[in-house]
Write a protein that holds these residues in place. Structure first.
Motif, PDB file in Angstrom:
ATOM      1  N   ALA A  35      80.456  11.007 -15.293  1.00  7.55           N
ATOM      2  CA  ALA A  35      80.902  10.740 -13.929  1.00  7.55           C
ATOM      3  C   ALA A  35      82.427  10.706 -13.848  1.00  7.55           C
ATOM      4  CB  ALA A  35      80.318   9.417 -13.433  1.00  7.55           C
ATOM      5  N   GLU A  36      83.076  10.102 -14.842  1.00  6.48           N
ATOM      6  CA  GLU A  36      84.538  10.048 -14.830  1.00  6.48           C
ATOM      7  C   GLU A  36      85.135  11.451 -14.985  1.00  6.48           C
ATOM      8  OE1 GLU A  36      86.287   7.156 -17.401  1.00  6.48           O
ATOM      9  OE2 GLU A  36      85.231   5.474 -16.472  1.00  6.48           O
ATOM     10  N   GLN A  37      84.524  12.262 -15.854  1.00  6.66           N
ATOM     11  CA  GLN A  37      85.017  13.625 -16.029  1.00  6.66           C
ATOM     12  C   GLN A  37      84.786  14.443 -14.763  1.00  6.66           C
ATOM     13  OE1 GLN A  37      86.871  14.776 -18.421  1.00  6.66           O
ATOM     14  NE2 GLN A  37      87.009  16.765 -17.437  1.00  6.66           N
ATOM     15  N   SER A  38      83.664  14.237 -14.105  1.00  4.18           N
ATOM     16  CA  SER A  38      83.385  14.951 -12.863  1.00  4.18           C
ATOM     17  C   SER A  38      84.379  14.554 -11.773  1.00  4.18           C
ATOM     18  CB  SER A  38      81.954  14.663 -12.393  1.00  4.18           C
ATOM     19  OG  SER A  38      81.014  15.188 -13.305  1.00  4.18           O
ATOM     20  N   LEU A  39      84.766  13.280 -11.743  1.00  8.81           N
ATOM     21  CA  LEU A  39      85.785  12.836 -10.792  1.00  8.81           C
ATOM     22  C   LEU A  39      87.083  13.590 -11.031  1.00  8.81           C
ATOM     23  CD1 LEU A  39      87.075  10.881  -8.682  1.00  8.81           C
ATOM     24  CD2 LEU A  39      87.542   9.341 -10.610  1.00  8.81           C
ATOM     25  N   PHE A 185      93.226   0.537  -4.643  1.00  7.03           N
ATOM     26  CA  PHE A 185      92.524   1.820  -4.640  1.00  7.03           C
ATOM     27  C   PHE A 185      91.140   1.708  -5.297  1.00  7.03           C
ATOM     28  CE2 PHE A 185      97.088   2.705  -4.743  1.00  7.03           C
ATOM     29  CZ  PHE A 185      97.225   3.536  -3.641  1.00  7.03           C
ATOM     30  N   PRO A 186      90.200   0.959  -4.703  1.00  2.62           N
ATOM     31  CA  PRO A 186      88.858   0.820  -5.292  1.00  2.62           C
ATOM     32  C   PRO A 186      88.001   2.077  -5.114  1.00  2.62           C
ATOM     33  CG  PRO A 186      88.928  -0.269  -3.170  1.00  2.62           C
ATOM     34  CD  PRO A 186      90.328   0.193  -3.439  1.00  2.62           C
ATOM     35  N   GLN A 187      88.478   3.038  -4.332  1.00  3.92           N
ATOM     36  CA  GLN A 187      87.673   4.228  -4.052  1.00  3.92           C
ATOM     37  C   GLN A 187      87.273   4.972  -5.319  1.00  3.92           C
ATOM     38  OE1 GLN A 187      90.671   3.472  -2.784  1.00  3.92           O
ATOM     39  NE2 GLN A 187      90.958   4.237  -0.687  1.00  3.92           N
ATOM     40  N   PHE A 188      88.177   5.009  -6.296  1.00  2.85           N
ATOM     41  CA  PHE A 188      87.898   5.771  -7.508  1.00  2.85           C
ATOM     42  C   PHE A 188      86.786   5.121  -8.325  1.00  2.85           C
ATOM     43  CE2 PHE A 188      92.278   6.719  -6.304  1.00  2.85           C
ATOM     44  CZ  PHE A 188      92.251   8.103  -6.286  1.00  2.85           C
ATOM     45  N   ARG A 189      86.802   3.791  -8.411  1.00  4.66           N
ATOM     46  CA  ARG A 189      85.728   3.074  -9.120  1.00  4.66           C
ATOM     47  C   ARG A 189      84.392   3.279  -8.411  1.00  4.66           C
ATOM     48  NH1 ARG A 189      85.422  -1.121 -12.445  1.00  4.66           N
ATOM     49  NH2 ARG A 189      84.217  -2.351 -10.973  1.00  4.66           N
ATOM     50  N   MET A 190      84.389   3.184  -7.092  1.00  2.00           N
ATOM     51  CA  MET A 190      83.151   3.358  -6.350  1.00  2.00           C
ATOM     52  C   MET A 190      82.590   4.763  -6.533  1.00  2.00           C
ATOM     53  SD  MET A 190      82.080   0.634  -5.100  1.00  2.00           S
ATOM     54  CE  MET A 190      80.717   1.503  -4.321  1.00  2.00           C
ATOM     55  N   ALA A 191      83.467   5.756  -6.573  1.00  4.29           N
ATOM     56  CA  ALA A 191      83.010   7.135  -6.782  1.00  4.29           C
ATOM     57  C   ALA A 191      82.341   7.291  -8.149  1.00  4.29           C
ATOM     58  CB  ALA A 191      84.190   8.099  -6.653  1.00  4.29           C
ATOM     59  N   MET A 255      82.622  11.598  -1.070  1.00  6.63           N
ATOM     60  CA  MET A 255      83.097  11.015   0.179  1.00  6.63           C
ATOM     61  C   MET A 255      84.134   9.921  -0.056  1.00  6.63           C
ATOM     62  SD  MET A 255      81.689  12.694   2.580  1.00  6.63           S
ATOM     63  CE  MET A 255      81.991  11.652   4.000  1.00  6.63           C
ATOM     64  N   TRP A 256      84.038   9.217  -1.194  1.00  9.74           N
ATOM     65  CA  TRP A 256      84.983   8.141  -1.486  1.00  9.74           C
ATOM     66  C   TRP A 256      86.386   8.676  -1.743  1.00  9.74           C
ATOM     67  CZ3 TRP A 256      84.294   3.188  -0.587  1.00  9.74           C
ATOM     68  CH2 TRP A 256      83.005   2.645  -0.586  1.00  9.74           C
ATOM     69  N   VAL A 257      86.489   9.852  -2.364  1.00 12.52           N
ATOM     70  CA  VAL A 257      87.802  10.299  -2.870  1.00 12.52           C
ATOM     71  C   VAL A 257      88.235  11.652  -2.318  1.00 12.52           C
ATOM     72  CG1 VAL A 257      87.650   8.983  -5.017  1.00 12.52           C
ATOM     73  CG2 VAL A 257      86.658  11.276  -4.917  1.00 12.52           C
ATOM     74  N   LYS A 258      87.577  12.157  -1.295  1.00 14.72           N
ATOM     75  CA  LYS A 258      87.921  13.501  -0.803  1.00 14.72           C
ATOM     76  C   LYS A 258      89.353  13.580  -0.286  1.00 14.72           C
ATOM     77  CE  LYS A 258      86.045  12.868   3.868  1.00 14.72           C
ATOM     78  NZ  LYS A 258      85.105  13.418   4.876  1.00 14.72           N
ATOM     79  N   GLY A 259      89.937  12.438   0.112  1.00 13.77           N
ATOM     80  CA  GLY A 259      91.318  12.444   0.589  1.00 13.77           C
ATOM     81  C   GLY A 259      92.350  12.399  -0.516  1.00 13.77           C
ATOM     82  N   PHE A 260      91.903  12.381  -1.785  1.00 13.01           N
ATOM     83  CA  PHE A 260      92.838  12.246  -2.907  1.00 13.01           C
ATOM     84  C   PHE A 260      92.873  13.499  -3.777  1.00 13.01           C
ATOM     85  CE2 PHE A 260      91.890   7.870  -1.787  1.00 13.01           C
ATOM     86  CZ  PHE A 260      93.140   7.270  -1.846  1.00 13.01           C
ATOM     87  N   LYS A 261      92.374  14.630  -3.292  1.00 13.08           N
ATOM     88  CA  LYS A 261      92.407  15.860  -4.095  1.00 13.08           C
ATOM     89  C   LYS A 261      93.840  16.371  -4.238  1.00 13.08           C
ATOM     90  CE  LYS A 261      88.862  18.650  -3.667  1.00 13.08           C
ATOM     91  NZ  LYS A 261      87.842  19.585  -3.145  1.00 13.08           N
ATOM     92  N   HIS A 262      94.122  16.974  -5.387  1.00 14.36           N
ATOM     93  CA  HIS A 262      95.477  17.436  -5.687  1.00 14.36           C
ATOM     94  C   HIS A 262      95.875  18.531  -4.691  1.00 14.36           C
ATOM     95  CE1 HIS A 262      99.086  18.631  -7.708  1.00 14.36           C
ATOM     96  NE2 HIS A 262      98.860  17.842  -8.735  1.00 14.36           N
TER      97      HIS A 262
END
Length: 267
Positions: A35-39, A185-191, A255-262
């Motif tokens: 999951a972390e690698q997929s993030l 920034f809890p979004q990354f943990r939730m993702a 949905m949690w992290v779509k606003g944080f893409k490079h």
């Protein structure tokens, strides 16, 4: 540093109404790591706090021009060789770093002839003074001080256009406090927790498919159970239902992290 840990994943799964037997500990580790690698693949960078050294640019994706037009210029490298540089409207003044958010710059070397020497050559004469560049930070302190665009702007001269001619060492990412449930920034943990929980049953089911070659629509070990839509898989490589594709980064996590893409890789 990891975004989360096995204990957090187990607690999350339990909070969702499922117990996780001790014998599933290995699968919890696999589900969390996947999951972390997929993030990281989804957002395009490693969000954990780290010291990074990068050799840039690798191409037009992280070397930006001001405006358009055609102009050419020349400069002397630290070793005394004549090298090309953009000038005027094609001056390459924005270098995009790979890891986000950028917190600070340690050193920057710019040497268009660095790779004329095996292993790279970065003499003191190629070290840029700090007043030659600046990060794209809206403010000087607080969360807004993070550079989420990754842009390192050159205010004196322009960046070398030769591949890997700029060596940048910098601090990037978020620390454990910032990534915590009560952090900024809890979004990354939730993702990651969402993806790990959803993938735990799928990893188990795919193992069953691999061992038996039979259709798998649900799995259970002690009080842990999961079921899936579709017809499942009948052999290695089948894709319907559980299938044997790579471990997923599900829509719920995206949905949690779509606003944080490079921004450089997912423009």
């Amino acid at each position: 540093m990891s975004i989360t840990n096995n204990t957090d994943v187990i607690k999350y799964v339990q909070a969702c109404g499922q117990n996780v037997p001790d014998k599933l500990t290995l699968l919890v580790t696999l589900a969390r790591n996947a999951a972390e690698q997929s993030l990281r693949q989804f957002i395009g960078y490693r969000v954990e706090r780290q010291t990074v050294t990068e050799y840039l640019p690798w191409g037009e994706g992280n070397l930006r021009a001001e405006g358009d037009g055609s102009a050419a210029g020349f400069d002397l490298s630290p070793s005394g060789l004549v090298v090309s540089r953009g000038v005027g409207r094609t001056s390459r003044r924005e270098l995009v770093l790979g890891q986000l958010p950028v917190r600070s710059i340690t050193t920057v070397y710019d040497n268009p002839t660095a790779w004329n020497v095996a292993g790279g050559d970065w003499p003191s004469s190629s070290l840029l003074p700090a007043n030659c560049y600046y990060l794209d930070m809206p403010e000087a302190s607080g969360s807004a001080a993070y550079c989420w665009s990754g842009i390192l702007a050159r205010n004196v001269g322009s960046w070398a256009t030769v591949a890997r001619a700029v060596k940048v060492t910098y601090e990037a990412g978020l620390d454990a406090t910032e990534l915590a449930d009560d952090g900024e920034f809890p979004q990354f943990r939730m993702a990651v927790l969402t993806a790990a929980a959803m993938n735990l049953g799928k990893i188990l089911a795919r193992g069953r498919v691999a061992l038996t070659g039979h259709i798998v629509s649900s799995v259970s070990i002690e009080d842990f159970a999961a079921s899936f839509s579709g017809t499942g898989g009948t052999a290695l490589g089948s894709a319907d239902g559980v299938g044997l594709a790579a471990v997923d980064f599900p829509t719920e996590s995206r949905m949690w992290v779509k606003g944080f893409k490079h921004p450089a890789y997912f423009a």
